[in-house]
Design an enzyme around this catalytic site. Structure first.
Site, short mmCIF file in Angstrom:
data_model
loop_
_atom_site.label_atom_id
_atom_site.label_comp_id
_atom_site.label_asym_id
_atom_site.label_seq_id
_atom_site.Cartn_x
_atom_site.Cartn_y
_atom_site.Cartn_z
N GLU A 88 -2.52 6.83 -33.50
CA GLU A 88 -1.88 7.99 -32.86
C GLU A 88 -2.88 8.87 -32.11
O GLU A 88 -2.56 9.46 -31.08
CB GLU A 88 -1.12 8.81 -33.90
CG GLU A 88 0.18 8.19 -34.38
CD GLU A 88 0.02 7.19 -35.52
OE1 GLU A 88 -1.12 6.75 -35.78
OE2 GLU A 88 1.03 6.85 -36.15
N GLU A 134 3.14 3.47 -41.40
CA GLU A 134 3.70 4.55 -42.23
C GLU A 134 4.96 4.08 -42.95
O GLU A 134 5.18 4.42 -44.12
CB GLU A 134 3.99 5.77 -41.34
CG GLU A 134 2.70 6.39 -40.81
CD GLU A 134 2.93 7.54 -39.84
OE1 GLU A 134 3.60 7.29 -38.81
OE2 GLU A 134 2.48 8.65 -40.12
C1 3H9 Z 1 3.63 6.81 -33.78
O1 3H9 Z 1 3.83 5.81 -34.42
C2 3H9 Z 1 4.00 8.18 -34.26
C3 3H9 Z 1 4.25 8.24 -35.74
O2 3H9 Z 1 3.05 8.43 -36.44
C4 3H9 Z 1 5.10 9.41 -36.12
C5 3H9 Z 1 6.49 9.41 -35.59
C6 3H9 Z 1 7.33 10.52 -36.15
N1 3H9 Z 1 6.35 1.74 -28.50
O3 3H9 Z 1 -0.49 -3.13 -24.99
P1 3H9 Z 1 0.36 -4.25 -24.53
C7 3H9 Z 1 4.78 -1.99 -25.40
S1 3H9 Z 1 2.97 6.78 -32.24
C8 3H9 Z 1 6.94 1.20 -27.45
O4 3H9 Z 1 0.22 -4.70 -23.13
P2 3H9 Z 1 -0.99 -5.99 -26.39
C9 3H9 Z 1 3.95 -1.70 -24.18
O5 3H9 Z 1 4.41 -0.54 -23.53
C10 3H9 Z 1 2.77 5.09 -31.87
N2 3H9 Z 1 6.40 0.22 -26.71
O6 3H9 Z 1 0.21 -5.54 -25.48
C11 3H9 Z 1 4.16 -2.96 -23.39
O7 3H9 Z 1 5.45 -2.87 -22.82
P3 3H9 Z 1 5.80 -3.55 -21.45
C12 3H9 Z 1 1.58 4.53 -32.51
C13 3H9 Z 1 5.21 -0.21 -27.09
O8 3H9 Z 1 -0.56 -7.25 -27.02
C14 3H9 Z 1 4.19 -4.03 -24.48
O9 3H9 Z 1 4.49 -3.33 -25.70
N3 3H9 Z 1 1.35 3.19 -32.04
C15 3H9 Z 1 4.52 0.32 -28.18
O10 3H9 Z 1 -2.25 -5.96 -25.63
C16 3H9 Z 1 2.91 -4.79 -24.64
O11 3H9 Z 1 1.86 -3.84 -24.82
C17 3H9 Z 1 0.53 2.91 -31.02
O12 3H9 Z 1 -0.09 3.77 -30.46
C18 3H9 Z 1 5.15 1.34 -28.92
N4 3H9 Z 1 4.59 1.90 -30.00
O13 3H9 Z 1 -1.12 -4.87 -27.51
C19 3H9 Z 1 0.45 1.46 -30.65
N5 3H9 Z 1 3.34 -0.31 -28.28
O14 3H9 Z 1 5.71 -5.02 -21.68
C20 3H9 Z 1 0.07 1.33 -29.22
C21 3H9 Z 1 3.28 -1.21 -27.28
O15 3H9 Z 1 7.16 -3.05 -21.15
N6 3H9 Z 1 0.15 -0.03 -28.81
N7 3H9 Z 1 4.41 -1.16 -26.56
O16 3H9 Z 1 4.76 -3.05 -20.50
C22 3H9 Z 1 -0.90 -0.85 -28.82
O17 3H9 Z 1 -1.97 -0.51 -29.28
C23 3H9 Z 1 -0.71 -2.21 -28.21
O18 3H9 Z 1 0.36 -2.13 -27.32
C24 3H9 Z 1 -0.41 -3.34 -29.21
C25 3H9 Z 1 -0.09 -4.62 -28.42
C26 3H9 Z 1 -1.66 -3.57 -30.06
C27 3H9 Z 1 0.75 -3.00 -30.10
#
Ligand code: 3H9
Length: 699
Positions: free
Chosen positions: A125, A105
């Site tokens: 999301e 975004e």
């Molecule tokens: C959003 O954006 C709302 C907006 O539209 C509007 C706002 C107003 N934040 O999965 P992994 C951490 S909602 C904080 O094992 P991978 C995760 O907790 C968000 N932390 O790695 C972990 O921490 P830790 C929309 C995050 O390589 C570490 O990163 N976004 C976030 O297999 C490693 O994660 C999503 O839903 C985050 N947003 O995959 C994205 N994302 O090491 C969700 C990850 O302390 N995330 N962490 O345990 C994913 O799909 C996967 O984590 C990603 C990496 C592909 C990024």
């Protein structure tokens, strides 16, 4: 500040630097706005690049900040994007690796976007029970078209940047970089090349229409109906994208914001967010730091080629790790190999596995009848008959042949891992790896930590679990570990409910309506009722005071062990899994009830659900208190990934938090007054009583 600012010639570069994925937390948001201000104030700067440090452009809004004051504090993501759009100098997003959610975004708010190939682009999301809340539903359709955008928003699935870049007419990426390595230099050059272009382009000014408007959105609503039965977000995604095609941009943005805020407060979203963090937290063991050295696991051995052993072996083959299977007899090995082949061939037939991949996997599998052949394995997993004497023989042999430093694992689901460890001279190398059946399908792996298990063994098996795509949860040693210890209480309540007036079908239906993949009786039929029978027989001598309904024993005495015998609580037609109610079973329950002098009463679905789920909760509280589980969220992960607990309820303890622990305790006190139930069991576990009294939750 978790964003860096540097000037390269005439280009200011703002680098998001909030590891692990540059989540857009408050200090990062602040950093972006500060960087924009500095760049706009600096006469030497003519254009701006925003990029991400490390392995991501940005994973989106900081999930860990959700529900805290920081998530609302200015500058919020809307204000950041407004600052980007209002910059007097062009802003270029240089995207690589991961560009998701709020990260995408933010990029969509920039005047230009340049992307490296191989970047995962998504608005995920919906998987957190929300929708993109910072303009994603309004801007993405304007650059990739309504249908492609809705598909991405409703599925939440990532699409590779180069694929999007190849769509004719797409406006998401103004340029594709030649490679991830070339991105930084190409972004600087691109930013210089557009420095003087006026007016600066904005996605919000692009048109957004669908030629078949109403018909298309009706079609889309029908499509999401099935997938969104228990999830409110997908349907709202359709509403939001439709608004992009019908409302003015600013009004669409407001509409999206309203939907986003409403979804954020739904229990479904709270549960999904809880689960996202819980799943990742499960791999962290409090006294085993992330930098604990790990042993190399290059070759695996599996003892036992039965259903379990075969399923376990497949996990490693799928991950490209060679497996040697040992059995006592050649026929058993042949049967095991045939089953593995059959499983893979079914996948090939369904188009889920390519023939060459299948062949590669089978080539990694070898067999032996001789323990001495296992000496080179780095990890051996025993999956033999669940009897301590049998395990003893196996572990003594393993101790004699395995190389020093090899990890010796048992797939036991009930036996004492400490005892098993002491059948060897190397208890520090012994660990429990409790796979769930079918082991090649079920995501959960309970890692059972013995008193002597070495920290590097734990660190290694947690890493191995990730490699074979399991969600691993550590459990201490106790009867049944986390999952089966809890399910025993759940099963006991199921039995009491039959005695008091329910049919198996009524209980199963109530639990399935609650969201369980299967009610307790269908689950018993699937797992085999004889397993529970064996445990109860043991309990009758170990814990003679423990109260059980005898109905399940009567069923087993009739040989109705479940699906494997074609008859259990229900009847089964060969080759099918449909549970068909059986009048004789119902009569058996009624006769038993009459023999106890019980007058059946009508029991509500609410009571069924509460008694079954709260029995899990109370036992879980004991488990937490005893330190068998490290944290409450681990227990939720066990139940979601191993026992079919509904994802949108976030696990039994998250559900209890949602209900309110005070209410849970009140219900337990009521159940304790039922003379046909087990008053002693319903005494709330001290931890639960304390949390309830203090108005706290399990988290
Ligand atoms: C959003 O954006 C709302 C907006 O539209 C509007 C706002 C107003 N934040 O999965 P992994 C951490 S909602 C904080 O094992 P991978 C995760 O907790 C968000 N932390 O790695 C972990 O921490 P830790 C929309 C995050 O390589 C570490 O990163 N976004 C976030 O297999 C490693 O994660 C999503 O839903 C985050 N947003 O995959 C994205 N994302 O090491 C969700 C990850 O302390 N995330 N962490 O345990 C994913 O799909 C996967 O984590 C990603 C990496 C592909 C990024």
């Amino acid at each position: 500040m978790t964003a860096e600012y540097k000037v390269h010639g005439s280009v200011a570069v703002i680098t998001l630097a909030n590891p692990p994925v540059n989540g857009l937390g408050l200090s990062t948001r602040q950093g972006i706005v500060d960087g924009l201000t500095r760049a706009n104030d600096d006469a030497a700067v003519t254009s701006i690049v925003i990029t991400g440090a490390g392995g991501a452009f940005s994973g989106g809004a900081d999930i860990k900040e959700f529900g805290t004051d920081k998530s609302l504090q200015e500058p919020n993501l809307h204000s950041v994007i407004a600052a980007v759009e209002n910059s007097a100098k062009p802003v270029v997003a240089a995207i690589h690796s991961v560009c998701m959610g709020g990260g995408l975004e933010l990029a969509l708010g920039c005047h230009y976007r340049i992307a490296a190939p191989g970047c995962s682009v998504a608005l995920p999301e919906v998987k957190l029970g929300i929708l993109p809340g910072a303009g994603g539903t309004q801007r993405l359709p304007r650059v990739v078209g309504v249908e492609a955008a809705l598909n991405m928003i409703v599925s939440g699935e990532p699409v590779k940047s180069e694929l999007i870049g190849s769509i004719p007419g797409q406006k998401l990426f103004d340029k594709m970089a030649a490679s991830p390595e070339a991105l930084a230099a190409e972004a600087l050059a691109f930013a210089q090349s557009v420095a003087d272009v006026r007016p600066m382009p904005l996605v919000r000014n692009l048109p957004c229409k669908h030629p078949q408007g109403d018909a298309y959105f009706q079609f889309a609503r029908n499509m999401v109906k099935g997938m969104s039965k228990n999830f409110p977000a997908p349907a709202k995604c359709v509403d939001a994208v439709e608004a992009a095609t019908k409302k003015k941009f600013a009004d669409g943005l407001l509409f999206e914001r309203e939907l986003f805020i409403n979804l954020m407060w739904t229990p479904e979203s709270r549960s999904l967010r809880h689960l996202f963090l819980a799943e990742r937290a499960a791999s962290k063991i409090p006294d085993v730091p992330a930098d604990t050295p790990k042993r190399d696991i290059k070759a695996v051995a599996v003892i036992g080629a039965g259903t379990m052993g075969g399923g376990i072996a497949m996990n490693f083959l799928n991950a490209g790790i060679p497996v040697k299977m040992l059995e006592m007899k050649q026929e058993a090995l042949d049967r095991g190999i045939a089953t593995i082949k059959k499983n893979y061939e079914a996948q090939v037939k369904k188009g889920k596995l390519k023939q060459d991949k299948y062949e590669q996997r089978m080539a990694l599998l070898s067999t032996t009848l001789d323990y001495a052949d296992l000496k080179d394995a780095d990890l051996v997993i025993e999956a033999v008959f669940e009897e301590l004497g049998v395990k003893e023989a196996v572990f003594k042999q393993l101790d004699a042949v395995m190389k020093p430093g090899a990890i010796l694992a048992s797939n036991t689901s009930t036996l004492d891992v400490n005892k098993i460890a002491h059948f060897t001279q190397r208890p520090q190398d012994v660990v429990g790896l409790h796979f769930f059946s079918p082991a090649n399908v079920m995501k959960l792996l309970e890692v059972v930590r013995g008193d002597a298990t070495a920290k590097d063994v734990l660190a290694t098996v947690m890493a191995v679990a990730k490699k074979i795509r399991k969600t691993a949860v550590v459990s201490g040693v106790c009867d049944g570990f986390i999952g089966n210890r809890m399910i025993e209480q759940y099963g006991r309540q199921g039995g009491f409910l039959l005695d008091e007036g329910c049919t198996p079908e009524q209980v199963d239906k109530a639990m399935e309506k609650f969201g369980m993949a299967m009610g307790p009786f269908r689950m018993g039929d699937l797992a085999g009722n004889d397993i529970g029978w064996a445990i109860r027989k043991r309990r009758y001598t170990e814990k003679p005071d423990m109260k059980y309904s005898k109905t399940a024993d009567l069923l087993c005495e009739k040989g109705r062990f479940g699906q494997k015998t074609g008859a259990g609580w229900y009847d089964y037609v060969p080759g099918k899994r449909d549970a068909i109610p059986n009048a004789e079973v119902v009569k058996m329950i009624e006769d038993h009830r009459a023999s106890l002098g019980i007058t059946p009463r009508k029991i509500s679905d609410e009571e069924i659900v509460q008694r079954l789920v709260f029995s899990l909760v109370n036992e879980a509280a004991h488990i937490l208190e005893e330190g068998i589980a490290n944290k409450a969220s681990d227990i939720d992960v066990v139940y979601i990934f191993g026992y079919g607990f509904p994802v949108y309820r976030g696990g039994p303890l998250n559900y209890a938090n949602e209900v309110g622990l005070f209410n849970v305790v009140q219900a337990m006190n009521r159940f304790a007054k039922n003379p046909l139930d087990d008053a002693a069991f319903w005494k709330p576990a001290p931890l639960l009583a304390k949390l309830a009294a203090e108005g706290k939750t399990f988290n």
